[in-house]
Design an enzyme around this catalytic site. Structure first.
Site: not given
Length: 316
Positions: A105-107, A125
Site C-alpha cells: 500500500i502506498c510507499t 506508489t
C-alpha cells in the site's frame, strides 16, 4: 481455513495503511457470515514499531509467520532509510522473497522494490514519491497515474485510500464481486472507483455545480443493454460532443467509451456470478453485441472466458 494475510510493519509506517487490511479483509465474508481472511501482523524480531503519528505498535509475530501466509502485505512508510537510499535489511529482503502473493500500500512499494520483487514489473506508489521512486529503482516500470497495479502475484497501490481499492480488488479477484460489494458496504465505501490516481489529487471532481456528467453516467448505467453512442450521451448531458468528452474525462479519468465498456464488463461479471443465464443472454443484457464480443472484453479484463469465470466464482 481462512486465507491468511501477514502484514509486515516497518519503522515509520503509515497509520492508516496498517489499519486498512485488517478492516477491509475482515469485512469479506461468505453469504452465511464466515470470514474469508485472517490478518496477522509481524515485524523484524517482533519488536515495537513506531509510526509517523507519534505512537508505536507491538505486532503479534516475527517474520517467521510469513512462512504460514498466503499473502504478504507491506503498508506505506514515511521517511526512513528505505525512502532515502532504497535499501532494507537483508533479513527483511530475504523474508519477503518467494511468497505466493505480495502486496504493498502506498510507499510500501519502496520496500518491495528494495527487496527486488518489482524488478522488471509494472508497479505504482504515492504520486508525491514517484520521482524519488523512479530514481532509486529505475529497473521498475513505474505507473504513477493509477490507483493500483495488479501484476499477478505482486500488487501495488497508490497512496492512502487507494489501499482500500486494492484490498477490495483482491477480494473481488479471489471471491467475486458479490463478496467484494458486501465488504465495501460494510466499510461504507464505494466498491469501485473509476479513473486514475491523478484526478483525485490535481483535478477534484466538480460535485454539485450542475454542469457535470454524473446524471448521464447514471443514465448510462441504467441503459447498459442499449446501444449508446457519443452523440446520444452528449445530447442527454445537454452538451456538445467536444464539451461532454472533455468533462467526462476530467471527472472519471477515462473516455466515455472506455468507462462504458468497463461498466458493461462489470455487469457481465455480476450476471455470470449470480445467475445461470447463457453467455449470449449475458452479453445482450450487458450491452455487448455478441457473445464473441463479451468473450474478448472479459478476457482482456480478467484473462479468462465467461464459462471459466463462472466456474471460478460460483463456488462462494
Amino acid at each position: 481455513m481462512p486465507h491468511r494475510i501477514a502484514v509486515v510493519v516497518a519503522d515509520h509506517f503509515a497509520p492508516l495503511d496498517l489499519g486498512v487490511p485488517g478492516q477491509v479483509f475482515w469485512a469479506a465474508r461468505t453469504s452465511s457470515g464466515e470470514h474469508l481472511y485472517e490478518v496477522v501482523t509481524c515485524s523484524e524480531g517482533r519488536r515495537p514499531v513506531r509510526c509517523s503519528a507519534g505512537y508505536s505498535v507491538l505486532p503479534d509475530h516475527d517474520l517467521n509467520v510469513l512462512d504460514t501466509a498466503d499473502t504478504v502485505l507491506v503498508p506505506g512508510v514515511h521517511g526512513g532509510r528505505v525512502m532515502k537510499d532504497g535499501t532494507i535489511s537483508a533479513t527483511l529482503a530475504g523474508a519477503l522473497r518467494g511468497r505466493p502473493r505480495t502486496m504493498s500500500i502506498c510507499t510500501g512499494a519502496f520496500i518491495l522494490a528494495a527487496a527486488g520483487l518489482l524488478d522488471g514489473r509494472r508497479a505504482t506508489t504515492h504520486w508525491t514519491e514517484s520521482a524519488r521512486f523512479a530514481r532509486l529503482f529505475p529497473q521498475v516500470e513505474l505507473d504513477p497515474d493509477v490507483l493500483f497495479v495488479d501484476d499477478g502475484d505482486v500488487l501495488t497501490s497508490a497512496g492512502v485510500a487507494a489501499g482500500m481499492d486494492l484490498c477490495l480488488h483482491v477480494i473481488r479477484r479471489d471471491h467475486g464481486s458479490e463478496v467484494a460489494n458486501r465488504a465495501a458496504r460494510r466499510c461504507v465505501m464505494p466498491p469501485w472507483r473509476e479513473g486514475g490516481q491523478a484526478q483525485f489529487i490535481e483535478r477534484p471532481l466538480p460535485y454539485g455545480n450542475g454542469g457535470g456528467t454524473a446524471a448521464t453516467r447514471d443514465w448510462m448505467l441504467a441503459h447498459l443493454h442499449a446501444p449508446l453512442d457519443l452523440n446520444a450521451l452528449a445530447e442527454h448531458a445537454r452538451m456538445s460532443v467536444r464539451t461532454f468528452t472533455r468533462r467526462f474525462r476530467e471527472e472519471t479519468g477515462v473516455s466515455p467509451a472506455k468507462w462504458l465498456t468497463g461498466q458493461r464488463v462489470r455487469h457481465a461479471r455480476h450476471l455470470l456470478e449470480t445467475t445461470d443465464l447463457g453467455v449470449e443472454e449475458v452479453a445482450r443484457r450487458a450491452g455487448f453485441a455478441t457473445a464473441v464480443s463479451l468473450r474478448q472484453h472479459l478476457h482482456a479484463a480478467v484473462g479468462v472466458p465467461p464459462l471459466a469465470y463462472r466456474q471460478t466464482f460460483r463456488r462462494v
